[in-house]
Design a protein around this motif. Structure first.
Motif, PDB file in Angstrom:
ATOM      1  N   ASP A  64      49.418  31.685  31.009  1.00  0.00           N
ATOM      2  CA  ASP A  64      48.533  32.674  31.651  1.00  0.00           C
ATOM      3  C   ASP A  64      47.022  32.160  32.004  1.00  0.00           C
ATOM      4  O   ASP A  64      46.365  32.878  31.839  1.00  0.00           O
ATOM      5  CB  ASP A  64      48.409  33.866  30.744  1.00  0.00           C
ATOM      6  CG  ASP A  64      47.703  33.413  29.348  1.00  0.00           C
ATOM      7  OD1 ASP A  64      47.779  32.218  29.088  1.00  0.00           O
ATOM      8  OD2 ASP A  64      47.238  34.465  28.629  1.00  0.00           O
ATOM      9  N   PHE A  65      47.095  30.824  32.271  1.00  0.00           N
ATOM     10  CA  PHE A  65      45.554  30.208  32.486  1.00  0.00           C
ATOM     11  C   PHE A  65      45.032  30.978  33.640  1.00  0.00           C
ATOM     12  O   PHE A  65      43.617  31.294  33.399  1.00  0.00           O
ATOM     13  CB  PHE A  65      45.850  28.703  32.583  1.00  0.00           C
ATOM     14  CG  PHE A  65      44.556  27.991  33.093  1.00  0.00           C
ATOM     15  CD1 PHE A  65      43.580  27.653  32.446  1.00  0.00           C
ATOM     16  CD2 PHE A  65      44.578  27.567  34.241  1.00  0.00           C
ATOM     17  CE1 PHE A  65      42.448  27.223  32.532  1.00  0.00           C
ATOM     18  CE2 PHE A  65      43.339  27.087  34.824  1.00  0.00           C
ATOM     19  CZ  PHE A  65      42.368  26.694  33.787  1.00  0.00           C
ATOM     20  N   PHE A  66      45.886  30.897  34.713  1.00  0.00           N
ATOM     21  CA  PHE A  66      45.038  31.292  35.942  1.00  0.00           C
ATOM     22  C   PHE A  66      44.617  32.972  35.915  1.00  0.00           C
ATOM     23  O   PHE A  66      43.566  33.111  36.138  1.00  0.00           O
ATOM     24  CB  PHE A  66      45.880  31.363  37.255  1.00  0.00           C
ATOM     25  CG  PHE A  66      46.297  29.679  37.372  1.00  0.00           C
ATOM     26  CD1 PHE A  66      45.500  28.877  38.010  1.00  0.00           C
ATOM     27  CD2 PHE A  66      47.686  29.369  37.224  1.00  0.00           C
ATOM     28  CE1 PHE A  66      45.736  27.525  38.245  1.00  0.00           C
ATOM     29  CE2 PHE A  66      48.005  28.056  37.359  1.00  0.00           C
ATOM     30  CZ  PHE A  66      47.047  26.954  37.937  1.00  0.00           C
ATOM     31  N   LYS A  67      45.390  33.688  35.212  1.00  0.00           N
ATOM     32  CA  LYS A  67      44.725  34.889  35.234  1.00  0.00           C
ATOM     33  C   LYS A  67      43.768  35.141  34.135  1.00  0.00           C
ATOM     34  O   LYS A  67      42.612  35.662  34.479  1.00  0.00           O
ATOM     35  CB  LYS A  67      46.016  35.898  34.687  1.00  0.00           C
ATOM     36  CG  LYS A  67      45.654  37.374  34.500  1.00  0.00           C
ATOM     37  CD  LYS A  67      46.908  37.920  33.772  1.00  0.00           C
ATOM     38  CE  LYS A  67      46.479  39.669  33.512  1.00  0.00           C
ATOM     39  NZ  LYS A  67      47.401  40.555  32.833  1.00  0.00           N
ATOM     40  N   ARG A  68      43.524  34.332  33.093  1.00  0.00           N
ATOM     41  CA  ARG A  68      42.549  34.426  32.062  1.00  0.00           C
ATOM     42  C   ARG A  68      41.250  33.984  32.761  1.00  0.00           C
ATOM     43  O   ARG A  68      40.131  34.521  32.245  1.00  0.00           O
ATOM     44  CB  ARG A  68      43.110  33.605  30.862  1.00  0.00           C
ATOM     45  CG  ARG A  68      41.996  33.943  29.536  1.00  0.00           C
ATOM     46  CD  ARG A  68      42.695  33.421  28.316  1.00  0.00           C
ATOM     47  NE  ARG A  68      42.747  31.955  28.419  1.00  0.00           N
ATOM     48  CZ  ARG A  68      44.211  31.550  28.667  1.00  0.00           C
ATOM     49  NH1 ARG A  68      45.043  32.265  28.474  1.00  0.00           N
ATOM     50  NH2 ARG A  68      44.346  30.172  28.654  1.00  0.00           N
ATOM     51  N   ASN A  69      41.408  32.893  33.353  1.00  0.00           N
ATOM     52  CA  ASN A  69      40.442  31.864  33.971  1.00  0.00           C
ATOM     53  C   ASN A  69      39.681  32.995  34.855  1.00  0.00           C
ATOM     54  O   ASN A  69      38.457  32.929  34.995  1.00  0.00           O
ATOM     55  CB  ASN A  69      40.604  30.634  34.537  1.00  0.00           C
ATOM     56  CG  ASN A  69      39.762  30.057  35.036  1.00  0.00           C
ATOM     57  OD1 ASN A  69      38.783  29.665  34.204  1.00  0.00           O
ATOM     58  ND2 ASN A  69      39.596  29.617  36.305  1.00  0.00           N
ATOM     59  N   ALA A  70      40.394  33.592  35.754  1.00  0.00           N
ATOM     60  CA  ALA A  70      39.766  34.571  36.730  1.00  0.00           C
ATOM     61  C   ALA A  70      39.066  35.713  35.841  1.00  0.00           C
ATOM     62  O   ALA A  70      38.042  36.097  36.267  1.00  0.00           O
ATOM     63  CB  ALA A  70      40.997  35.321  37.768  1.00  0.00           C
ATOM     64  N   GLN A  71      39.646  36.330  34.817  1.00  0.00           N
ATOM     65  CA  GLN A  71      38.868  37.317  33.938  1.00  0.00           C
ATOM     66  C   GLN A  71      37.738  36.620  33.558  1.00  0.00           C
ATOM     67  O   GLN A  71      36.658  37.336  33.616  1.00  0.00           O
ATOM     68  CB  GLN A  71      39.872  37.873  33.114  1.00  0.00           C
ATOM     69  CG  GLN A  71      41.328  38.619  33.609  1.00  0.00           C
ATOM     70  CD  GLN A  71      42.097  38.934  32.345  1.00  0.00           C
ATOM     71  OE1 GLN A  71      42.213  38.303  31.408  1.00  0.00           O
ATOM     72  NE2 GLN A  71      42.877  39.949  32.770  1.00  0.00           N
ATOM     73  N   TYR A  72      37.709  35.500  33.098  1.00  0.00           N
ATOM     74  CA  TYR A  72      36.615  34.899  32.333  1.00  0.00           C
ATOM     75  C   TYR A  72      35.669  34.780  33.341  1.00  0.00           C
ATOM     76  O   TYR A  72      34.230  34.970  33.058  1.00  0.00           O
ATOM     77  CB  TYR A  72      36.973  33.593  31.631  1.00  0.00           C
ATOM     78  CG  TYR A  72      36.046  32.831  31.212  1.00  0.00           C
ATOM     79  CD1 TYR A  72      35.497  33.031  29.918  1.00  0.00           C
ATOM     80  CD2 TYR A  72      35.379  31.705  31.792  1.00  0.00           C
ATOM     81  CE1 TYR A  72      34.258  32.350  29.400  1.00  0.00           C
ATOM     82  CE2 TYR A  72      34.127  30.786  31.395  1.00  0.00           C
ATOM     83  CZ  TYR A  72      33.712  31.366  30.259  1.00  0.00           C
ATOM     84  OH  TYR A  72      32.725  30.514  29.737  1.00  0.00           O
TER      85      TYR A  72
END
Length: 451
Positions: free
Chosen positions: A325-333
């Motif tokens: 879930d790196f891409f989703k979490r990175n976008a949220q961050y």
């Protein structure tokens, strides 16, 4: 003896009622801070902040659940045991029965979840935010009540001046009517004075209407019943705003931290910073412990599925490592990061803006105070000119036109004074708001203004 005591009490009671019926600015604010309906809203917000803190803490407390299932296998699934294990042919076997029941109690306890731990830090700031919102509401009440209160004072001043002018016209009407009867004055002169007298009467009616509207506005801001009588203390109404040169707001150096709205923005920036850290912590592993105890039963009929249940239990650890879930979490961050950066930049903008507001308010209040003093002196000069012109008119060395011009000059000076007085009162309370000292202003209202 008893009759004398009762007589004294009855004689004293009206005095007490009269004393309590006169409202100063401080007593109006006291009442408003207790009775304005918005208080209930912000009290509920504080309770919501407490509940939100408990909700965040509950995520790190044990959770217990009981789950029961009853399955009716309309067609029992059959598994195949390959040939050669129990014989030369494949063996078809059902590993369950038509009915099966399962009852289990499970306890889950989070051992480590950094995102939850980070989120717990927001509890303190949520409570601070609720407290600051309550304080801001109190300041709004103080500001609105003070504004409405000053309007009442100005309209009363206007009424006093208009009624004094009307009495002057009335006296002149009597004089000019007598002169018309004697033939020493023309009827048109009497008509001129009558027109001004009627205009003054119309202005009084408008001022009385404005005064009623201002009183109703004050009642609304206080949370006071609209239909009840509210008697304002006229003797000290103007004194609470003067002199401005001795107030905390005009002499103290400005700091944005004094303003509640700035402190609310600071808290919001901290909450955004915590949210950013919480999202980042979501990439870390989460460790949970669990324990469960249950009963399972099988039967070709429903009864045996309950009566022949067997117990089972287990304890264990569960490790969750987020990998994909790196891409989703990175976008949220990234979103949280830029929100936090914008909040910090807005704080800097607000600091400059509030400094500008304060300096402008301080300049305006000193200017308006000077205007009030000048216009008050102009009224005295215009009154002196009118008195001289009135005496000259009585001696016949001037005419009615000069007298009317002198009276109009007095009215103009009065209007300028009233406009500057209201502008000063408004600038005075705006200065307290700009300096973040509305609470200090309210606390500094002397006890003399309460009596």
């Amino acid at each position: 003896m008893n009759k004398n005591i009762i007589f004294l009490l009855l004689a004293f009671l009206p005095c007490r009622l009269a004393a309590q019926s006169s409202w100063s600015l401080k007593t109006c604010i006291d009442y408003g801070l207790k009775n304005n309906r918005s208080n209930a809203i912000y009290a509920n917000e504080k309770k919501m902040a407490d509940a939100k803190a408990k909700e965040a803490l509950a995520a790190y407390l044990p959770s217990i659940g009981v789950n029961s299932t009853l399955d009716d296998n309309l067609k029992v699934q059959v598994s195949v045991i390959p040939a050669g294990i129990f014989g030369p042919n494949d063996l078809r076997v059902a590993f369950t029965k038509k009915f099966n029941t399962n009852h289990v109690a499970r306890v889950d306890q989070t051992i480590y979840d950094q995102s939850l731990l980070t989120g717990l830090k927001a509890n303190k700031y949520n409570v601070q935010q609720a407290d600051l919102n309550q304080r801001q509401n109190d300041e709004t009440i103080i500001y609105n009540i003070s504004t409405a209160y000053s309007q009442i004072f100005v309209y009363r001043e206007q009424l006093n001046l208009l009624k004094a002018n009307q009495e002057t016209y009335k006296g002149q009407m009597e004089i000019i009517s007598f002169q018309v009867k004697k033939g020493t004055a023309l009827q048109k002169d009497a008509d001129k004075v009558t027109v001004d007298y009627n205009n003054a009467q119309s202005q009084i009616q408008v001022a009385e209407s404005n005064l009623t509207l201002a009183e109703n506005q004050l009642k609304y801001e206080m949370g006071y019943p609209i239909n009840d009588t509210l008697t304002i203390d006229s003797t000290t109404s103007g004194d609470v705003f003067m002199p401005v040169t001795s107030t905390f707001a005009i002499n103290s150096p400005f700091t944005a931290d004094n303003r509640t709205d700035y402190r609310i923005s600071q808290v919001n920036a901290k909450l955004l910073e915590i949210d950013e850290s919480r999202i980042k912590a979501g990439a870390l592993p989460k460790l949970t412990a669990y324990a469960q105890y249950g009963f399972i039963g099988f039967g070709d009929r429903l009864g045996p599925a309950f009566s022949g249940m067997s117990p089972y239990s287990a304890i264990g650890l569960k490790l969750n490592i987020p990998l994909f879930d790196f891409f989703k979490r990175n976008a949220q961050y990234s979103q949280a990061k830029y929100k936090r950066l914008n909040a910090q930049e807005n704080l800097k903008l607000d600091d400059d803006k509030y400094q500008l507001d304060y300096e402008n308010a301080r300049t305006k209040v000193l200017k308006e105070q000077s205007n009030v003093e000048n216009n008050r002196r102009n009224i005295a000069l215009a009154q002196s000119v009118l008195s001289t012109t009135d005496l000259q008119l009585q001696k016949g060395i001037t005419n009615l036109t000069d007298w009317l011009n002198a009276q109009n000059s007095l009215k103009e000076a009065q209007n300028n004074y009233l406009n500057s007085l209201y502008a000063f009162f408004q600038a005075r309370i705006d200065l307290e708001k700009a300096g973040g000292t509305l609470k200090t202003f309210y606390s500094g209202l002397s006890s003399a203004h309460e009596n």
